[in-house]
Design a protein around this motif. Structure first.
Motif, PDB file in Angstrom:
ATOM      1  N   PHE A   1       0.769  -1.074  -0.074  1.00 53.74           N
ATOM      2  CA  PHE A   1       0.073   0.040   0.031  1.00 53.74           C
ATOM      3  C   PHE A   1       0.931   1.265   0.027  1.00 53.74           C
ATOM      4  O   PHE A   1       1.940   1.436   0.706  1.00 53.74           O
ATOM      5  N   ASP A   2       0.476   2.125  -0.818  1.00 52.88           N
ATOM      6  CA  ASP A   2       1.139   3.502  -0.873  1.00 52.88           C
ATOM      7  C   ASP A   2       0.015   4.509  -0.864  1.00 52.88           C
ATOM      8  O   ASP A   2      -0.423   4.965  -1.672  1.00 52.88           O
ATOM      9  N   VAL A   3      -0.494   4.730   0.330  1.00 54.32           N
ATOM     10  CA  VAL A   3      -1.735   5.470   0.919  1.00 54.32           C
ATOM     11  C   VAL A   3      -1.246   6.640   1.462  1.00 54.32           C
ATOM     12  O   VAL A   3      -0.747   6.516   2.642  1.00 54.32           O
ATOM     13  N   ALA A   4      -1.792   7.905   0.849  1.00 50.41           N
ATOM     14  CA  ALA A   4      -1.345   9.199   1.568  1.00 50.41           C
ATOM     15  C   ALA A   4      -1.907   9.322   3.059  1.00 50.41           C
ATOM     16  O   ALA A   4      -1.271   9.793   3.982  1.00 50.41           O
ATOM     17  N   ARG A   5      -3.173   9.064   3.147  1.00 52.69           N
ATOM     18  CA  ARG A   5      -3.805   9.025   4.313  1.00 52.69           C
ATOM     19  C   ARG A   5      -4.725   7.668   4.754  1.00 52.69           C
ATOM     20  O   ARG A   5      -5.430   7.395   3.848  1.00 52.69           O
ATOM     21  N   ASP A   6      -4.716   7.251   6.268  1.00 55.98           N
ATOM     22  CA  ASP A   6      -5.298   6.089   6.283  1.00 55.98           C
ATOM     23  C   ASP A   6      -6.907   6.223   6.130  1.00 55.98           C
ATOM     24  O   ASP A   6      -7.585   5.392   5.660  1.00 55.98           O
ATOM     25  N   HIS A   7      -7.551   7.494   6.113  1.00 57.04           N
ATOM     26  CA  HIS A   7      -9.122   7.641   6.010  1.00 57.04           C
ATOM     27  C   HIS A   7      -9.193   7.566   4.559  1.00 57.04           C
ATOM     28  O   HIS A   7     -10.662   7.392   4.403  1.00 57.04           O
ATOM     29  N   MET A   8      -8.429   7.275   3.683  1.00 60.06           N
ATOM     30  CA  MET A   8      -8.937   7.495   2.222  1.00 60.06           C
ATOM     31  C   MET A   8      -9.409   5.835   1.901  1.00 60.06           C
ATOM     32  O   MET A   8      -9.821   5.867   0.986  1.00 60.06           O
ATOM     33  N   VAL A   9      -9.058   4.831   2.947  1.00 65.20           N
ATOM     34  CA  VAL A   9      -9.777   3.556   2.646  1.00 65.20           C
ATOM     35  C   VAL A   9     -10.551   3.515   3.977  1.00 65.20           C
ATOM     36  O   VAL A   9     -10.277   3.473   5.006  1.00 65.20           O
ATOM     37  N   SER A  10     -11.869   3.250   3.652  1.00 62.14           N
ATOM     38  CA  SER A  10     -12.823   3.188   4.645  1.00 62.14           C
ATOM     39  C   SER A  10     -12.965   1.948   5.498  1.00 62.14           C
ATOM     40  O   SER A  10     -13.164   1.758   6.633  1.00 62.14           O
ATOM     41  N   GLY A  11     -12.367   0.676   4.810  1.00 63.12           N
ATOM     42  CA  GLY A  11     -12.523  -0.579   5.267  1.00 63.12           C
ATOM     43  C   GLY A  11     -10.967  -0.858   5.454  1.00 63.12           C
ATOM     44  O   GLY A  11     -10.162  -0.304   6.051  1.00 63.12           O
ATOM     45  N   SER A  12     -10.911  -2.397   5.527  1.00 63.58           N
ATOM     46  CA  SER A  12      -9.505  -2.809   5.932  1.00 63.58           C
ATOM     47  C   SER A  12      -8.517  -2.717   4.893  1.00 63.58           C
ATOM     48  O   SER A  12      -9.122  -2.501   3.558  1.00 63.58           O
ATOM     49  N   GLN A  13      -7.364  -2.684   5.241  1.00 64.63           N
ATOM     50  CA  GLN A  13      -6.152  -3.064   4.187  1.00 64.63           C
ATOM     51  C   GLN A  13      -5.257  -3.936   4.486  1.00 64.63           C
ATOM     52  O   GLN A  13      -4.874  -4.354   5.664  1.00 64.63           O
ATOM     53  N   THR A  14      -5.385  -4.831   3.658  1.00 65.06           N
ATOM     54  CA  THR A  14      -4.814  -6.176   3.724  1.00 65.06           C
ATOM     55  C   THR A  14      -3.788  -6.851   2.785  1.00 65.06           C
ATOM     56  O   THR A  14      -4.047  -6.500   1.626  1.00 65.06           O
ATOM     57  N   ILE A  15      -2.667  -7.411   2.923  1.00 65.12           N
ATOM     58  CA  ILE A  15      -1.649  -7.931   2.184  1.00 65.12           C
ATOM     59  C   ILE A  15      -2.200  -9.316   1.762  1.00 65.12           C
ATOM     60  O   ILE A  15      -2.501 -10.006   2.575  1.00 65.12           O
ATOM     61  N   GLY A  16      -2.249  -9.148   0.529  1.00 66.35           N
ATOM     62  CA  GLY A  16      -3.283 -10.575  -0.125  1.00 66.35           C
ATOM     63  C   GLY A  16      -2.176 -11.425  -0.833  1.00 66.35           C
ATOM     64  O   GLY A  16      -1.105 -11.133  -1.213  1.00 66.35           O
ATOM     65  N   THR A  17      -2.754 -12.690  -1.062  1.00 63.14           N
ATOM     66  CA  THR A  17      -1.915 -13.623  -1.737  1.00 63.14           C
ATOM     67  C   THR A  17      -2.426 -13.354  -3.400  1.00 63.14           C
ATOM     68  O   THR A  17      -3.420 -13.098  -3.551  1.00 63.14           O
ATOM     69  N   PRO A  18      -1.292 -13.344  -4.291  1.00 64.59           N
ATOM     70  CA  PRO A  18      -1.564 -13.199  -5.585  1.00 64.59           C
ATOM     71  C   PRO A  18      -2.712 -13.999  -6.182  1.00 64.59           C
ATOM     72  O   PRO A  18      -2.826 -15.199  -5.902  1.00 64.59           O
ATOM     73  N   MET A  19      -3.493 -13.595  -7.121  1.00 67.58           N
ATOM     74  CA  MET A  19      -4.417 -14.568  -7.656  1.00 67.58           C
ATOM     75  C   MET A  19      -4.388 -14.622  -9.094  1.00 67.58           C
ATOM     76  O   MET A  19      -3.700 -13.603  -9.938  1.00 67.58           O
ATOM     77  N   SER A  20      -4.686 -15.606  -9.731  1.00 66.06           N
ATOM     78  CA  SER A  20      -4.862 -15.854 -11.196  1.00 66.06           C
ATOM     79  C   SER A  20      -6.100 -15.693 -11.515  1.00 66.06           C
ATOM     80  O   SER A  20      -7.204 -15.894 -10.926  1.00 66.06           O
ATOM     81  N   PHE A  21      -6.059 -15.229 -12.861  1.00 63.73           N
ATOM     82  CA  PHE A  21      -7.622 -14.994 -13.420  1.00 63.73           C
ATOM     83  C   PHE A  21      -7.917 -15.724 -14.725  1.00 63.73           C
ATOM     84  O   PHE A  21      -6.928 -16.266 -15.303  1.00 63.73           O
ATOM     85  N   MET A  22      -9.097 -16.004 -14.796  1.00 65.81           N
ATOM     86  CA  MET A  22      -9.650 -16.881 -15.799  1.00 65.81           C
ATOM     87  C   MET A  22      -9.196 -16.365 -17.272  1.00 65.81           C
ATOM     88  O   MET A  22      -9.701 -15.376 -17.622  1.00 65.81           O
ATOM     89  N   GLU A  23      -8.711 -17.305 -18.219  1.00 68.06           N
ATOM     90  CA  GLU A  23      -8.436 -16.828 -19.524  1.00 68.06           C
ATOM     91  C   GLU A  23      -9.652 -16.722 -20.318  1.00 68.06           C
ATOM     92  O   GLU A  23     -10.703 -17.620 -20.073  1.00 68.06           O
ATOM     93  N   ILE A  24      -9.458 -15.944 -21.300  1.00 70.45           N
ATOM     94  CA  ILE A  24     -10.871 -15.752 -22.001  1.00 70.45           C
ATOM     95  C   ILE A  24     -11.070 -16.648 -23.557  1.00 70.45           C
ATOM     96  O   ILE A  24      -9.911 -16.638 -24.096  1.00 70.45           O
ATOM     97  N   LYS A  25     -11.952 -17.334 -23.554  1.00 66.26           N
ATOM     98  CA  LYS A  25     -12.115 -18.158 -24.906  1.00 66.26           C
ATOM     99  C   LYS A  25     -13.169 -17.738 -25.527  1.00 66.26           C
ATOM    100  O   LYS A  25     -14.513 -17.635 -25.115  1.00 66.26           O
ATOM    101  N   VAL A  26     -12.863 -17.183 -27.013  1.00 65.10           N
ATOM    102  CA  VAL A  26     -13.784 -16.545 -27.588  1.00 65.10           C
ATOM    103  C   VAL A  26     -14.537 -17.738 -28.201  1.00 65.10           C
ATOM    104  O   VAL A  26     -14.189 -18.594 -28.841  1.00 65.10           O
ATOM    105  N   PRO A  27     -16.158 -17.561 -28.020  1.00 64.07           N
ATOM    106  CA  PRO A  27     -16.892 -18.811 -28.783  1.00 64.07           C
ATOM    107  C   PRO A  27     -16.677 -18.654 -30.128  1.00 64.07           C
ATOM    108  O   PRO A  27     -16.690 -17.550 -30.768  1.00 64.07           O
TER     109      PRO A  27
END
Length: 251
Positions: A46-72
């Motif tokens: 996170f590079d956030v100037a002020r904490d109140h700029m995020v109303s909820g939680s700030q969490t270090i997460g595990t990288p995700m992979s995303f579904m590849e697109i298959k054109v019908p």
């Protein structure tokens, strides 16, 4: 995110915003200026100037992979889908099992081929119209909407999905307008790593889902963007606001 860019959530059109404008990133989450996330933020850092700029939680997460697109296979190929001043007015309808393909050219803003777009205006301030009539899926090599032009998506009878194998740019006074503002009834899938850019004035409204897992996505200007956005990287600036449609989370 910078400027006065923001995210929040909503249930249905016209209801008050909710604190569900969650942001997830495999990389850094950066907020500058007066940008705000009304929801939770998850990222590699996170590079956030002020904490109140995020109303909820700030969490270090595990990288995700995303579904590849298959054109019908077999969906209508529109080639370069460019809606620009001076272009002819067209309506495209996905073929169905009863009627087969139906692609027409007309000057009635989409009504002559089942569309429900606004009637075209003439003269210097006219908007050029291209209509996609659903339900159905379409293929385009590029999607460009610019000038005082409108891509009208008639999703009143069912969802419309647009697969793009090149770049996407909605700029200037160009706009994408849908008949039904339910974001689950219009989606753009970008099956490339080409850039995606959405811009607009304070009057701009977009309802739909953008899925571009390998593209750099830029949302600029003062528009209101309802639905969900996925990109390889995402930059939001100006006074634009992304309103996450909570129903997309599922039950």
């Amino acid at each position: 995110m910078n400027g006065r860019a923001a995210t929040d959530g909503y249930d249905t059109t016209g209801t008050p915003p909710t604190p569900d404008g969650d942001v997830f990133s495999n990389g850094m989450v950066t907020l500058r200026g007066h940008a705000t996330i009304d929801g939770d933020a998850t990222g590699g850092g996170f590079d956030v100037a002020r904490d109140h700029m995020v109303s909820g939680s700030q969490t270090i997460g595990t990288p995700m992979s995303f579904m590849e697109i298959k054109v019908p296979a077999g969906i209508p190929d529109l080639g370069d889908l460019k809606v620009l001043p001076g272009a002819p007015e067209l309506a495209d309808r996905a073929p169905d099992e009863n009627q087969g393909g139906n692609k027409g050219t007309h000057g009635d803003g989409g009504k002559g081929n089942g569309g429900k777009g606004p009637k075209p205006k003439h003269g210097r301030h006219a908007r050029r119209q291209r209509t996609l009539v659903g339900p159905g899926s379409f293929l385009a090599s590029d999607l460009i909407v610019a000038g005082r032009s409108t891509l009208f998506v008639d999703n009143s009878a069912g969802p419309v999905t647009l697969y793009v194998t090149g770049r996407v740019a909605v700029k200037g006074n160009g706009r994408i307008v849908v008949a039904d503002p339910n974001p689950e009834k219009f989606a753009i899938y970008v099956a490339s790593d080409r850039p995606v850019s959405f811009g607009g004035s304070a009057a701009t409204r977009f309802y739909g889902v953008l899925y571009a897992p390998h593209s750099a996505v830029e949302i600029v200007g003062g528009g209101q963007w309802y639905g969900a956005f996925v990109g390889g990287a995402l930059r939001e600036s100006g006074r634009s606001t992304v309103h996450y449609y909570r129903a997309l989370k599922g039950p």
